[in-house]
Design a protein around this motif. Structure first.
Motif, mmCIF file in Angstrom:
data_model
loop_
_atom_site.group_PDB
_atom_site.id
_atom_site.type_symbol
_atom_site.label_atom_id
_atom_site.label_comp_id
_atom_site.label_asym_id
_atom_site.label_seq_id
_atom_site.Cartn_x
_atom_site.Cartn_y
_atom_site.Cartn_z
ATOM 1 N N GLY A 1 0.828 -1.201 0.000
ATOM 2 C CA GLY A 1 0.000 0.000 0.000
ATOM 3 C C GLY A 1 0.862 1.251 0.000
ATOM 4 N N LEU A 2 0.719 2.086 -1.025
ATOM 5 C CA LEU A 2 1.590 3.244 -1.213
ATOM 6 C C LEU A 2 1.041 4.491 -0.515
ATOM 7 N N ILE A 3 1.871 5.081 0.341
ATOM 8 C CA ILE A 3 1.529 6.332 1.018
ATOM 9 C C ILE A 3 2.516 7.396 0.561
ATOM 10 N N GLU A 4 2.040 8.354 -0.230
ATOM 11 C CA GLU A 4 2.903 9.435 -0.745
ATOM 12 C C GLU A 4 2.935 10.536 0.308
ATOM 13 N N TYR A 5 3.885 10.418 1.199
ATOM 14 C CA TYR A 5 3.915 11.194 2.440
ATOM 15 C C TYR A 5 4.075 12.696 2.212
ATOM 16 N N SER A 6 4.948 13.087 1.309
ATOM 17 C CA SER A 6 5.190 14.518 1.073
ATOM 18 C C SER A 6 5.773 14.725 -0.315
ATOM 19 N N ASN A 7 5.402 15.839 -0.951
ATOM 20 C CA ASN A 7 5.999 16.180 -2.245
ATOM 21 C C ASN A 7 7.050 17.271 -2.108
ATOM 22 N N ILE A 8 7.458 17.564 -0.895
ATOM 23 C CA ILE A 8 8.557 18.504 -0.667
ATOM 24 C C ILE A 8 9.860 17.779 -0.955
ATOM 25 N N TYR B 1 3.090 22.731 -8.426
ATOM 26 C CA TYR B 1 2.335 22.010 -7.411
ATOM 27 C C TYR B 1 2.332 22.715 -6.061
ATOM 28 N N GLN B 2 1.232 22.519 -5.352
ATOM 29 C CA GLN B 2 1.159 22.964 -3.966
ATOM 30 C C GLN B 2 1.860 21.916 -3.111
ATOM 31 N N ARG B 3 2.811 22.359 -2.301
ATOM 32 C CA ARG B 3 3.584 21.419 -1.497
ATOM 33 C C ARG B 3 2.780 20.996 -0.269
ATOM 34 N N TYR B 4 2.928 19.736 0.100
ATOM 35 C CA TYR B 4 2.159 19.211 1.227
ATOM 36 C C TYR B 4 2.969 18.175 1.992
ATOM 37 N N THR B 5 2.555 17.908 3.208
ATOM 38 C CA THR B 5 3.042 16.799 4.024
ATOM 39 C C THR B 5 1.847 16.232 4.761
ATOM 40 N N LEU B 6 1.669 14.921 4.699
ATOM 41 C CA LEU B 6 0.553 14.306 5.402
ATOM 42 C C LEU B 6 0.711 14.481 6.912
ATOM 43 N N SER B 7 -0.403 14.590 7.590
ATOM 44 C CA SER B 7 -0.365 14.605 9.052
ATOM 45 C C SER B 7 -0.095 13.188 9.548
ATOM 46 N N TYR C 1 14.153 14.908 -14.552
ATOM 47 C CA TYR C 1 13.037 14.115 -15.063
ATOM 48 C C TYR C 1 11.809 14.138 -14.163
ATOM 49 N N CYS C 2 11.928 14.711 -12.968
ATOM 50 C CA CYS C 2 10.910 14.499 -11.940
ATOM 51 C C CYS C 2 9.953 15.678 -11.782
ATOM 52 N N GLY C 3 8.664 15.378 -11.736
ATOM 53 C CA GLY C 3 7.650 16.412 -11.612
ATOM 54 C C GLY C 3 7.654 17.151 -10.290
ATOM 55 N N ILE C 4 8.117 16.511 -9.212
ATOM 56 C CA ILE C 4 8.105 17.200 -7.908
ATOM 57 C C ILE C 4 9.476 17.778 -7.560
ATOM 58 N N ARG C 5 10.318 17.964 -8.577
ATOM 59 C CA ARG C 5 11.631 18.569 -8.358
ATOM 60 C C ARG C 5 11.476 19.919 -7.663
ATOM 61 N N LYS C 6 12.481 20.298 -6.918
ATOM 62 C CA LYS C 6 12.428 21.494 -6.067
ATOM 63 C C LYS C 6 11.983 22.749 -6.808
ATOM 64 N N ASP C 7 12.466 22.941 -8.009
ATOM 65 C CA ASP C 7 12.199 24.188 -8.729
ATOM 66 C C ASP C 7 10.884 24.199 -9.495
ATOM 67 N N ASN C 8 10.109 23.130 -9.426
ATOM 68 C CA ASN C 8 8.813 23.121 -10.106
ATOM 69 C C ASN C 8 7.774 23.788 -9.202
ATOM 70 N N SER C 9 7.295 24.938 -9.632
ATOM 71 C CA SER C 9 6.341 25.709 -8.820
ATOM 72 C C SER C 9 4.889 25.382 -9.152
ATOM 73 N N ARG D 1 -3.275 13.829 -4.248
ATOM 74 C CA ARG D 1 -2.620 13.086 -5.323
ATOM 75 C C ARG D 1 -2.268 13.922 -6.549
ATOM 76 N N ASP D 2 -3.059 14.953 -6.833
ATOM 77 C CA ASP D 2 -2.746 15.809 -7.973
ATOM 78 C C ASP D 2 -1.447 16.575 -7.770
ATOM 79 N N ASN D 3 -0.969 16.621 -6.546
ATOM 80 C CA ASN D 3 0.277 17.317 -6.249
ATOM 81 C C ASN D 3 1.457 16.367 -6.073
ATOM 82 N N TYR D 4 1.233 15.083 -6.378
ATOM 83 C CA TYR D 4 2.341 14.121 -6.332
ATOM 84 C C TYR D 4 2.413 13.392 -7.676
ATOM 85 N N LEU D 5 2.617 14.172 -8.721
ATOM 86 C CA LEU D 5 2.712 13.608 -10.066
ATOM 87 C C LEU D 5 4.172 13.666 -10.514
#
Length: 365
Positions: free
Chosen positions: A53-60, A77-83, A67-75, A311-315
């Motif tokens: 079971g996949l838990i995408e904990y944070s896109n920070i 997406y809204q950054r998040y961290t699960l509680s 090659y990566c969509g959640i790379r630091k300089d990609n503005s 999930r839309d912010n972890y692409l």
């Protein structure tokens, strides 16, 4: 060609040159390869597919991989961290539904707060599930001390994809700085091995600048490093990354899928007892991609348990499938895929790498 393929498949040791030839097979000529891999899978690890079971904990993420969509300089997406409670809710779902295993994945971070939170979550998951829910981490390069703390807190497996085993190609896919070095990646894999984890890695298939020789070297790297589990799949481009400008220089969608299935099949043949994932990227490019990978040798699949609102912010790449599906919908869909491939789900089983068990027993002698 059929005669040549048959000769290779009957060899006790398939070398790099053999692997290149198998990767170059036309789709029409690769049926024997895939069927042979299917037979090897059945004989070595059986016909059960294990859920993680996949838990995408944070896109920070502190990295800027090209090659990566959640790379630091990609503005974008809204950054998040699960509680903590959101993580625990997903873990409970996995436990109650007999997944027996979860993966906590995140953009790469190494702050004290981050590493301490992960450690506490591991303790909480262990307590709430009586140690019955195994945890795989995919949290990037860390210090040896951090790896050990997480291992002692209950993490059993660690996935750190090398992405490419060719150091020159690695440099083309990452910024030229101390945060993105091939050497550090290799050292991290070695630290994980020394700590005691079941060690996983993987590559992307069909990248710009990548050759068949590179892919053959990737498979040999897995074997030479004596890896326990692999997650690999086709490269899927993302328009908000630097590699987007090279999208005209990559194989077609059909060719990337075909190469990915052959990579799975060859890996199953040369490393019969490891765990191999049927990755989401395969389904992204081919609606039957996961089923094909399972038939060709994969025995692990990762249903997404991340709360839908994140999930839309972890692409990591474009057109990721099942982004809006609730966990029950995803589970039912994957059950259907697995049965269509002729396999069954190993509910309530950890599905640890048989290769790891043999490797560990050998090292303890």
């Amino acid at each position: 060609m059929a005669h040549i393929v048959e000769n290779i498949l009957q060899k006790e040791f398939i070398n790099n040159e053999d692997i290149r030839l198998l990767l170059e097979l036309a789709t029409a000529d690769s049926e024997r390869l895939i069927n042979h891999a299917h037979e090897i899978k059945t004989a070595s690890v059986g016909r059960k597919v294990f859920f993680r079971g996949l838990i995408e904990y944070s896109n920070i993420c502190t990295k800027n991989c090209f090659y990566c969509g959640i790379r630091k300089d990609n503005s974008r997406y809204q950054r998040y961290t699960l509680s903590d409670e959101e993580v625990m809710e997903a873990a409970r779902y996995a436990y109650v539904n007999k997944f027996a295993s979860i993966v906590i994945q995140s953009g790469e971070q190494s702050s004290k707060a981050f590493t301490h939170t992960i450690e506490n979550l591991l303790h909480s998951i262990y307590r709430e599930t009586n140690g019955e829910l195994h945890v795989t981490l995919s949290l990037g390069e860390q210090t040896e001390d951090t790896y050990k703390k997480w291992y002692d807190a209950g993490a059993h497996r660690y996935l750190l994809r090398i992405e490419v085993s060719n150091p020159l190609l690695y440099e083309k896919l990452h910024p030229n700085d101390l945060r993105h070095t091939y050497k550090a990646r290799l050292e991290a894999l070695a630290l994980l091995r020394n700590t005691g984890y079941q060690v996983g890695t993987g590559v992307m298939i069909g990248l710009p600048f990548q050759t068949i020789a590179d892919l053959a070297d990737d498979l040999c790297f897995f074997r030479d490093f004596d890896i326990d589990m692999v997650g690999m799949g086709p490269y899927v481009e993302h328009e908000a990354t630097p590699l987007w400008e090279y999208r005209s220089n990559i194989p077609s969608v059909a060719d990337r899928v075909d190469l990915s299935i052959k990579m799975v099949a060859i890996l199953r043949i040369i490393m019969p007892d490891i765990n191999i994932a049927a990755t989401t990227a395969m389904q992204t490019l081919d609606s039957k991609g996961r089923e094909k990978a399972i038939y060709a040798g994969a025995n692990v699949i990762m249903p997404n348990l991340t709360p839908v609102k994140y999930r839309d912010n972890y692409l990591l790449y474009e057109n990721k499938p099942n982004v809006k599906d609730q966990p029950d919908e995803t589970r039912r869909s994957l059950e259907k895929n697995i049965r269509a491939a002729g396999d069954e789900i190993g509910y309530g089983e950890w599905g640890d790498s048989r290769h790891y068990k043999k490797r560990k027993a050998k090292s303890e002698k």
